[in-house]
Design a protein around this motif. Structure first.
Motif, mmCIF file in Angstrom:
data_model
loop_
_atom_site.group_PDB
_atom_site.id
_atom_site.type_symbol
_atom_site.label_atom_id
_atom_site.label_comp_id
_atom_site.label_asym_id
_atom_site.label_seq_id
_atom_site.Cartn_x
_atom_site.Cartn_y
_atom_site.Cartn_z
ATOM 1 N N TYR A 201 33.609 44.367 28.157
ATOM 2 C CA TYR A 201 34.817 45.085 27.722
ATOM 3 C C TYR A 201 35.965 44.747 28.666
ATOM 4 N N TYR A 202 37.142 44.438 28.098
ATOM 5 C CA TYR A 202 38.310 44.033 28.880
ATOM 6 C C TYR A 202 39.522 44.887 28.509
ATOM 7 N N VAL A 203 40.433 45.014 29.475
ATOM 8 C CA VAL A 203 41.730 45.635 29.231
ATOM 9 C C VAL A 203 42.795 44.784 29.913
ATOM 10 N N ALA A 204 43.839 44.445 29.164
ATOM 11 C CA ALA A 204 45.020 43.783 29.729
ATOM 12 C C ALA A 204 46.181 44.763 29.662
ATOM 13 N N ASP A 205 47.005 44.800 30.698
ATOM 14 C CA ASP A 205 48.124 45.741 30.698
ATOM 15 C C ASP A 205 49.245 45.231 29.790
ATOM 16 N N ALA A 206 50.305 46.024 29.689
ATOM 17 C CA ALA A 206 51.392 45.698 28.767
ATOM 18 C C ALA A 206 52.092 44.406 29.130
ATOM 19 N N GLN A 207 51.948 43.958 30.377
ATOM 20 C CA GLN A 207 52.548 42.692 30.810
ATOM 21 C C GLN A 207 51.603 41.504 30.611
ATOM 22 N N GLY A 208 50.406 41.776 30.073
ATOM 23 C CA GLY A 208 49.470 40.705 29.784
ATOM 24 C C GLY A 208 48.524 40.361 30.898
ATOM 25 N N GLU A 209 48.513 41.134 31.984
ATOM 26 C CA GLU A 209 47.590 40.879 33.091
ATOM 27 C C GLU A 209 46.241 41.548 32.807
ATOM 28 N N LEU A 210 45.162 40.803 32.971
ATOM 29 C CA LEU A 210 43.831 41.372 32.770
ATOM 30 C C LEU A 210 43.502 42.259 33.959
ATOM 31 N N ILE A 211 43.397 43.566 33.720
ATOM 32 C CA ILE A 211 43.258 44.522 34.812
ATOM 33 C C ILE A 211 41.875 45.134 34.917
#
Length: 475
Positions: A201-211
């Motif tokens: 499972y992945y999440v990228a922030d609104a700026q497109g950085e994988l966090i």
């Protein structure tokens, strides 16, 4: 459920038309799989056309690009499965009340040139993608997606930039169905595999950085095409279409009667392992939406297949003998309600029409929605393709017949400027017309899809029936 209907095309008279032909109906089609014929027949080249003819009026607030992805094998190519055809993007640029251009471009990947996903040494080449399932925009990047591979970035003019791995942080394949949180702008997605770890499972922030990335414990080797995202949870589908090395269609998954079907619910922040709910045996490709109700239960909606409908549809997707005349049979609107108090799941069928490619107003992603828009397929009382709008509050549905030899594509909701109601906006859908060997981009009123189109953009060629698309506004 009550209906309102509208007939389009050549009138209200219902007939089988060209949509119901199988791939063996004509000499030209006799040796072609169904996904290379009729509405799905690929086009042989890339074109660009300017200043498109419009019937009606393009709303001036629509300034941006409608992109749609789909499988379009190159000349002479004959993939063993519908999903293995090379990805081709089709785009229409709208602005200033005009349809400025149309263009189509293959996504230029190693797979387009015939490179295999699995190398000779048994390792997976995540760049060998057909990139033919979906196209999205996030954080200024336009990504063509196919779930077995890395995403491919393309330009606003549909030129291929290359494989994108979030600056080296994405080390697995990426689903073709990421979910953008309408409040935070975060992009939630996953990668799945036939080998452990099965699910990440992945999440990228609104700026497109994988966090954030996390292996999801307890998941199995299932075909997990989509997932659900609620305000506080992710929803994982661990259903009985599972990896099978003996399946030689090119997509090595098959229905299993022995696999225990489950749906998992996990906190979005990854702070706890999933809670798994046992459900009845069924498959689901696409999640329409998932949300938490007032009682804290998790509600999941989407078209569901039983074993018979899955295996019949799979025959069409592989061109197997005895395949049905249309690509989907038996997939019907379904709802699961997962109760964390009792640890049990309740489920129900919501309608009897055969439907797929269901969408909502994406501002309601993860929240309770009222309206669903979807394509209905011939079968279960319909003899032609249709577009349907469901109202969860009143139980009504609107049905618009596509007309003889015509097929709607996935409807995409675009909000109207200043709109306040959930359905204040437009539906965009590409229509394939076999009799005219042509296609149109229709812009419909989402409030009443039975009304004549707000605008119909005439495209310079027939666009093969495809998979998923997006509206990418300029702002």
């Amino acid at each position: 459920m009550s209906d309102t209907h509208a007939a389009t095309g050549a009138g209200a008279d219902i007939g089988t038309g060209a949509d119901a032909r199988t791939s063996t109906d004509t000499g030209a089609d006799r040796h072609q799989p169904p996904y290379l014929t009729n509405h799905f027949a690929p086009v042989p080249d890339e074109v660009t056309a300017w200043d498109l003819t419009v019937r009606g009026a393009v709303p001036p607030e629509l300034s941006g690009r409608y992109f749609r992805n789909g499988h379009n094998p190159g000349p002479g190519q004959k993939p063993t499965h519908w999903f293995r055809g090379a990805g081709m993007l089709h785009g229409v640029r709208l602005g200033g009340g005009r349809a400025e251009w149309y263009r189509n471009r293959w996504v230029r990947t190693l797979a387009l040139e015939g490179a295999p996903l699995v190398r000779d040494d048994g390792t997976v080449d995540l760049t060998a993608s057909v990139a033919g399932t979906h196209v999205i925009e996030h954080a200024g990047r336009i990504l063509a997606l196919q779930e077995a591979n890395l995403p491919f970035e393309v330009s606003p003019e549909l030129d291929t930039i290359g494989a994108y791995d979030f600056r080296g942080r994405l080390t697995t394949a990426m689903t073709a169905h990421p979910k953008e949180d309408p409040e935070t702008g975060e992009l939630h997605f996953f990668g799945y595999s036939s080998l452990p770890p099965y699910l990440t499972y992945y999440v990228a922030d609104a700026q497109g950085e994988l966090i954030r990335s996390r292996v999801v414990p307890g998941a199995g080797p299932t075909l997990m095409h989509d997932f659900g995202l609620t305000a506080h949870h992710t929803v994982w589908l661990d259903l009985p279409v599972v990896f099978d090395a003996e399946e030689h269609s090119g997509i090595p998954y098959r229905w299993s009667d022995t696999y225990r079907p489950r749906i998992g619910v996990m906190p979005r922040d990854g702070s706890a392992e999933p809670v798994w709910y046992e459900v009845e045996a069924g498959a689901m490709i696409h999640v329409t939406n998932a949300y938490e109700d007032a009682a804290g239960r998790i509600v999941v909606e989407g078209p569901r297949y039983d074993r018979s409908s899955w295996e019949s549809s799979w025959k069409w997707w592989t061109g197997a003998p005895g395949h049905p005349p249309v690509p989907l049979v038996g997939s019907m609107r379904h709802r699961w309600v997962l109760d964390p108090v009792t640890g049990t799941a309740r489920e129900e069928r919501l309608d009897s029409l055969v439907t797929e490619f269901a969408t909502i107003n994406e501002a309601l992603t993860g929240s309770a929605h009222r309206y669903t828009y979807t394509v209905a397929f011939p079968g279960a009382g319909l003899e032609r393709y249709a577009l349907v709008k469901y109202d969860a509050l009143t139980g009504q549905r609107q049905i618009v017949d596509a007309g003889p030899g015509r097929m709607y594509g996935e409807p995409y909701f675009v909000p109207a400027a200043g709109g306040t109601a959930e359905d204040d906006g437009y539906l965009m859908t590409l229509v394939s017309d076999l009799a005219r060997d042509a296609s149109e981009l229709l812009i419909l009123s989402a409030r009443d899809i039975t009304r004549p189109p707000v605008a119909a953009v005439e495209l310079p060629r027939r666009v093969p029936a495809g998979i998923h698309g997006s509206w990418i506004p300029d702002a």
